[in-house]
Scaffold this motif. Structure first.
Motif, PDB file in Angstrom:
ATOM      1  N   LEU A 234       0.821  -1.210   0.000  1.00  0.00           N
ATOM      2  CA  LEU A 234       0.000   0.000   0.000  1.00  0.00           C
ATOM      3  C   LEU A 234       0.855   1.261   0.000  1.00  0.00           C
ATOM      4  O   LEU A 234       0.554   2.222  -0.713  1.00  0.00           O
ATOM      5  CB  LEU A 234      -0.935  -0.006   1.216  1.00  0.00           C
ATOM      6  N   ARG A 235       1.931   1.265   0.770  1.00  0.00           N
ATOM      7  CA  ARG A 235       2.766   2.460   0.826  1.00  0.00           C
ATOM      8  C   ARG A 235       3.411   2.755  -0.523  1.00  0.00           C
ATOM      9  O   ARG A 235       3.479   3.908  -0.955  1.00  0.00           O
ATOM     10  CB  ARG A 235       3.843   2.297   1.895  1.00  0.00           C
ATOM     11  N   ASN A 236       3.893   1.710  -1.193  1.00  0.00           N
ATOM     12  CA  ASN A 236       4.482   1.918  -2.512  1.00  0.00           C
ATOM     13  C   ASN A 236       3.442   2.362  -3.537  1.00  0.00           C
ATOM     14  O   ASN A 236       3.750   3.104  -4.469  1.00  0.00           O
ATOM     15  CB  ASN A 236       5.160   0.630  -2.993  1.00  0.00           C
ATOM     16  N   ALA A 237       2.213   1.902  -3.357  1.00  0.00           N
ATOM     17  CA  ALA A 237       1.149   2.278  -4.293  1.00  0.00           C
ATOM     18  C   ALA A 237       0.685   3.716  -4.077  1.00  0.00           C
ATOM     19  O   ALA A 237       0.148   4.343  -5.001  1.00  0.00           O
ATOM     20  CB  ALA A 237      -0.036   1.335  -4.147  1.00  0.00           C
ATOM     21  N   LEU A 238       0.889   4.254  -2.880  1.00  0.00           N
ATOM     22  CA  LEU A 238       0.399   5.597  -2.575  1.00  0.00           C
ATOM     23  C   LEU A 238       1.058   6.664  -3.440  1.00  0.00           C
ATOM     24  O   LEU A 238       0.444   7.691  -3.733  1.00  0.00           O
ATOM     25  CB  LEU A 238       0.631   5.921  -1.093  1.00  0.00           C
ATOM     26  N   GLY A 239       2.307   6.430  -3.858  1.00  0.00           N
ATOM     27  CA  GLY A 239       2.956   7.398  -4.738  1.00  0.00           C
ATOM     28  C   GLY A 239       2.203   7.549  -6.046  1.00  0.00           C
ATOM     29  O   GLY A 239       1.959   8.666  -6.513  1.00  0.00           O
ATOM     30  N   THR A 240       1.818   6.427  -6.630  1.00  0.00           N
ATOM     31  CA  THR A 240       1.038   6.450  -7.874  1.00  0.00           C
ATOM     32  C   THR A 240      -0.322   7.090  -7.652  1.00  0.00           C
ATOM     33  O   THR A 240      -0.801   7.874  -8.473  1.00  0.00           O
ATOM     34  CB  THR A 240       0.857   5.020  -8.412  1.00  0.00           C
ATOM     35  N   VAL A 241      -0.940   6.753  -6.521  1.00  0.00           N
ATOM     36  CA  VAL A 241      -2.259   7.312  -6.206  1.00  0.00           C
ATOM     37  C   VAL A 241      -2.169   8.817  -6.020  1.00  0.00           C
ATOM     38  O   VAL A 241      -3.026   9.577  -6.500  1.00  0.00           O
ATOM     39  CB  VAL A 241      -2.825   6.641  -4.944  1.00  0.00           C
ATOM     40  N   LEU A 242      -1.112   9.270  -5.345  1.00  0.00           N
ATOM     41  CA  LEU A 242      -0.980  10.694  -5.043  1.00  0.00           C
ATOM     42  C   LEU A 242      -0.799  11.528  -6.296  1.00  0.00           C
ATOM     43  O   LEU A 242      -1.251  12.677  -6.360  1.00  0.00           O
ATOM     44  CB  LEU A 242       0.194  10.910  -4.086  1.00  0.00           C
ATOM     45  N   THR A 243      -0.147  10.958  -7.310  1.00  0.00           N
ATOM     46  CA  THR A 243       0.060  11.714  -8.545  1.00  0.00           C
ATOM     47  C   THR A 243      -1.247  12.025  -9.262  1.00  0.00           C
ATOM     48  O   THR A 243      -1.287  12.911 -10.120  1.00  0.00           O
ATOM     49  CB  THR A 243       0.982  10.941  -9.511  1.00  0.00           C
TER      50      THR A 243
END
Length: 322
Positions: A234-243
């Protein structure tokens, strides 16, 4: 993260935002002169004034000055909070914004909270559980993405406001709690499309993270699955989500025009729609500039948060964060 580098990056991004806003302000002001007819015809809104009144209007708006000088006069007033006088409401535009902007900001904030909560939860469930759950989420998000905001507004209004009577069908309410109650249905209508989009983005990002090498290593070391999902996936995916944050807020700001009109909410979205219809150009200029400023601010916040959320991103990659 190097504090000096972060401050330097922040200063550079703020400067870039200021330049972009300056260019946007020039475009917003120049649109009055690109439209058919003279600037005076827009300001007069179809009225036939006396020569004295026309001369006073020309002097007030510096219409006899060169274009660049008129723009500088207008920009100086805007920087002091003076957006001119509304042709429709016969009052200062800054007063209209002060009355209506808080309602729109609350609506967008509520819709954003719904989008982030539902989108992240649905995306996580689909990626982790897979199978029929994943298929059900994909079907639901497809329906959500295929439902425009104004259609969602009509459906929610007819069911939950008119038939069931659980929520008000129009208006923004008085007081914070009453206002939240009034804006619940509009916020859901505004958020529905974006819930589907964010859920799919989250699902895809988490599936990619689940297949990564460091997740395999963590599982091989016996790290509990819930910790693997939370810390590594989830933490690694948050970067993509935040963009996608800038796109989400931009969509919310645009669609709020339709939703506010459907629910008769006195926000800047409905104000922009009415001002455009009545050719109230000073109001259109002000609201357009405010929307651009809000969008740019969100993009700045996203750029500053990305290195904090995803350690793999350093200052310099997304626009200047690497």
């Amino acid at each position: 993260m190097n504090p000096t580098a972060f401050l330097r990056f922040t200063a550079r991004r703020v400067a870039e935002m200021a330049v972009t806003l300056l260019i946007a302000s020039f475009a917003v002001f120049g649109a009055l002169y690109l439209a058919p007819g003279s600037p005076a015809s827009f300001l007069l809104a179809g009225r036939s004034p006396s020569p004295e009144a026309l001369a006073a209007l020309t002097a007030r708006h510096h219409l006899d000055d060169p274009f660049a000088l008129r723009y500088l006069h207008w920009l100086g007033d805007v920087l002091q909070g003076d957006f001119g006088r509304s042709l429709t409401y016969r009052t200062d535009v800054s007063r209209l914004l002060a009355d209506r902007l808080p309602t729109t900001l609350l609506l967008v904030t509520m819709a954003l909270a719904v989008v982030l909560t539902a989108g992240l939860v649905l995306g996580r469930i689909a990626a982790v559980r897979g199978g029929r759950t994943d298929a059900a989420v994909l079907v639901a998000t497809t329906l959500a993405i295929g439902t425009p905001s104004f259609v969602a507004a009509v459906l929610l209004q007819g069911l939950f406001a008119v038939r069931l009577g659980w929520f008000p069908s129009s208006g923004a309410g008085d007081g914070l709690l009453d206002r939240i109650w009034h804006l619940t249905l509009p916020a859901v209508a505004l958020a529905l499309y974006l819930i589907g989009m964010l859920a799919r983005v989250t699902r895809t990002a988490m599936l990619e993270a689940l297949d990564s090498e460091h997740v395999t290593v963590a599982r091989g070391r016996g790290v509990p699955e819930h910790l693997v999902i939370r810390r590594h996936v989830l933490r690694n995916a948050l970067g993509t989500v935040l963009t996608t944050g800038g796109l989400i807020v931009a969509t919310l700001l645009v669609c709020t025009i339709l939703v506010e009109t459907a629910f008769s909410i006195g926000g800047i979205g409905q104000l922009l729609e009415l001002a455009t219809t009545t050719k109230d150009f000073p109001t259109v200029q002000a609201v357009s500039l405010i929307i651009v400023a809000l969008f740019m601010t969100v993009n700045l916040v996203v750029d500053l948060l990305l290195p904090l959320v995803d350690p793999r991103i350093t200052l310099g990659t997304r626009g200047a964060a690497a």
